[in-house]
Design an enzyme around this catalytic site. Structure first.
Site, PDB file in Angstrom:
ATOM      1  N   GLY A 239       0.408  -1.226  -0.041  1.00  0.00           N
ATOM      2  CA  GLY A 239      -0.074   0.341  -0.418  1.00  0.00           C
ATOM      3  C   GLY A 239       0.481   1.557  -0.004  1.00  0.00           C
ATOM      4  N   GLY A 276       4.345  -3.818  -3.297  1.00  0.00           N
ATOM      5  CA  GLY A 276       4.645  -3.709  -4.641  1.00  0.00           C
ATOM      6  C   GLY A 276       5.087  -2.319  -5.418  1.00  0.00           C
ATOM      7  N   ARG A 277       3.451  -1.742  -5.819  1.00  0.00           N
ATOM      8  CA  ARG A 277       4.539  -0.228  -5.825  1.00  0.00           C
ATOM      9  C   ARG A 277       4.854   0.163  -5.942  1.00  0.00           C
ATOM     10  NH1 ARG A 277      -0.163   2.338  -7.774  1.00  0.00           N
ATOM     11  NH2 ARG A 277      -1.435   1.438  -6.701  1.00  0.00           N
ATOM     12  N   CYS A 344     -10.519   2.196 -28.739  1.00  0.00           N
ATOM     13  CA  CYS A 344     -11.712   3.096 -29.544  1.00  0.00           C
ATOM     14  C   CYS A 344     -12.237   3.170 -28.315  1.00  0.00           C
ATOM     15  CB  CYS A 344     -12.420   2.211 -30.363  1.00  0.00           C
ATOM     16  SG  CYS A 344     -11.719   2.075 -32.059  1.00  0.00           S
ATOM     17  N   GLU A 345     -11.625   4.176 -27.403  1.00  0.00           N
ATOM     18  CA  GLU A 345     -12.322   4.426 -25.887  1.00  0.00           C
ATOM     19  C   GLU A 345     -11.608   5.960 -25.734  1.00  0.00           C
ATOM     20  OE1 GLU A 345     -14.242   2.652 -23.733  1.00  0.00           O
ATOM     21  OE2 GLU A 345     -13.914   1.271 -25.187  1.00  0.00           O
TER      22      GLU A 345
END
Ligand SMILES: Cc1ncc(COP(=O)(O)O)c(C=O)c1O
Length: 414
Positions: A239, A276-277, A344-345
């Site tokens: 976190g 992690g991050r 295509c978004e």
């Protein structure tokens, strides 16, 4: 030179010009700095040295084997969230005793595999899961090591999609429900209750949620000890946030470690973390080529690049900010531009209204801090092949994962 630096303006990774890598791999390509991974892992490990601890790298952040192997070589353990991640951990050389298994909705097959392997802990999420584990462990005649994931009802203060510790989320169990369940689990012969777990969210930039989470687990561990249930560890999850923008206030790793150490000091519990991050995020950039330039109606530009939400989902999914730079900036007046992908978004926008140097079609851009939840969240949407990944180590680079080909992508279709 280590990490991402500039040499005569051009972006360099651990001594290697990013442009030279992209020229060989093509784009989009994720480029990782081994030295950044090493330095960050060691910094976190050193900050915790005063207490018995284990760092279980959260494979979900970046599950590319070369990265996971690197973390193992540094002394990390692993946190696996699926059968696939468990396999990644094993292939990266982790022994089962180094792996914790987390995740809501582990299948019977995943649980059976974790039990057969004898992983360090399965972090259980519900009474139903406890029953399934007990049944499978009895069948396998193998005692399952289990910890219980607590939902401490804490608002982590991060984006609501990655806040996982308040009670309305699907994660973990309340202290009251878990306490009752743990007393019952301690009497079951095929279960060995080893610890308590929580993970209250990701990209957390304040200390208080970590402090409250740790205090909740310690209080519960103490009350269980009064009942004669002695635990080996508390697992405080991951976190810890990173600064995606210059001057973004974050918690320092030393402040974070102080909170963790305060919580366990005076107990005989080992503390587990699942970072992690914080370790891999700043170790990666996504390199992409400008394929088109279009005027915006307001006079700014759309810079259309060959990487999109299929290579980096965070901006579309969480409105996340990633700094975007020219790999070799041209001199001249800055432009204002939306950096958009080819998907295509409308949400396929890597950065809105950014100041960039003059840009021409064919220029390379680098999207920073994409080492976590970048390649790991890639998809084949719009039938786009998964990007290549390269890792730079000691002034040399190599492919960490080759670019998927269209044939690779289509091989499962009947
Ligand atoms: C159970 C668990 N542990 C660890 C992590 C890693 O979190 P982070 O990358 O924020 O450190 C996550 C990510 O969501 C997670 O779900």
């Amino acid at each position: 030179m280590s990490g991402f630096t500039r040499d005569a303006h051009a972006l360099v990774c651990d001594g290697v010009p990013v442009q030279a890598i992209a020229a060989e791999t093509g784009t989009p390509v994720h480029v990782y700095s081994a030295s950044v991974i090493d330095a960050r892992y060691r910094q976190l490990d050193a900050a915790l040295q005063a207490v018995p601890h284990r760092l279980h790298y959260a494979i979900k952040a970046n599950a590319t084997l070369a990265i996971v192997r690197r973390l193992r070589a540094l002394g990390a353990r692993a946190d696996a969230n699926s059968a696939g991640e468990l396999e990644v951990a094993l292939r990266a050389g982790f022994s089962p005793g180094d792996i914790v298994c987390t995740g809501v909705g582990k299948t019977r097959e995943e649980l059976a595999r974790a039990i057969a392997l004898g992983v360090a802990a399965i972090n259980v999420e519900s009474p139903g899961e406890v029953d399934r584990i007990e049944h499978l462990a009895a069948e396998a005649r193998s005692i399952a090591r289990v910890a219980v994931r607590i939902n401490p009802d804490i608002d982590a203060g991060s984006h609501r999609h990655i806040s996982t510790g308040h009670r309305a989320t699907k994660f973990g169990m309340s202290v009251a429900d878990a306490t009752q369940m743990l007393r019952d689990m301690a009497r079951r012969p095929w279960l060995k209750v080893t610890g308590l777990h929580l993970h209250i969210g990701s990209q957390i930039t304040a200390l208080e949620p970590f402090k409250r989470g740790a205090e909740t687990l310690i209080a519960l561990a103490e009350s269980l000890a009064d009942d004669g249930i002695r635990l080996e560890h508390i697992d405080l999850g991951g976190g810890l946030g990173i600064a995606y923008q210059a001057n973004q206030p974050i918690v320092s790793v030393e402040e974070y470690a102080a909170v963790v150490m305060d919580a366990v000091r005076g107990t005989d519990l080992t503390v587990l973390l699942e970072p992690g991050r914080w370790i891999t995020g700043p170790a990666g950039v996504l390199v992409t080529t400008v394929v088109d330039l279009k005027r915006r109606p307001d006079g700014g530009w759309f810079v259309v690049v060959d990487a999109g939400m299929t290579d980096l989902l965070r901006p579309a999914l969480y409105d996340a900010w990633h700094t975007i730079e020219a790999v070799s900036p041209r001199p001249g007046e800055a432009i204002r531009a939306d950096v958009v992908g080819p998907v295509c978004e409308t949400s396929d926008t890597l950065g809105r209204d950014r100041a960039l140097p003059p840009i021409e079609v064919g220029d390379l851009l680098a999207v920073r801090d994409t080492g976590a939840y970048g390649a790991a969240m890639a998809s084949n949407y719009n039938r786009r092949p998964i990007a290549a990944e390269a890792i730079v180590d000691g002034g040399k680079w190599q492919i960490a994962r080759r670019r998927q080909t269209i044939d690779d992508m289509l091989q499962w279709d009947a």
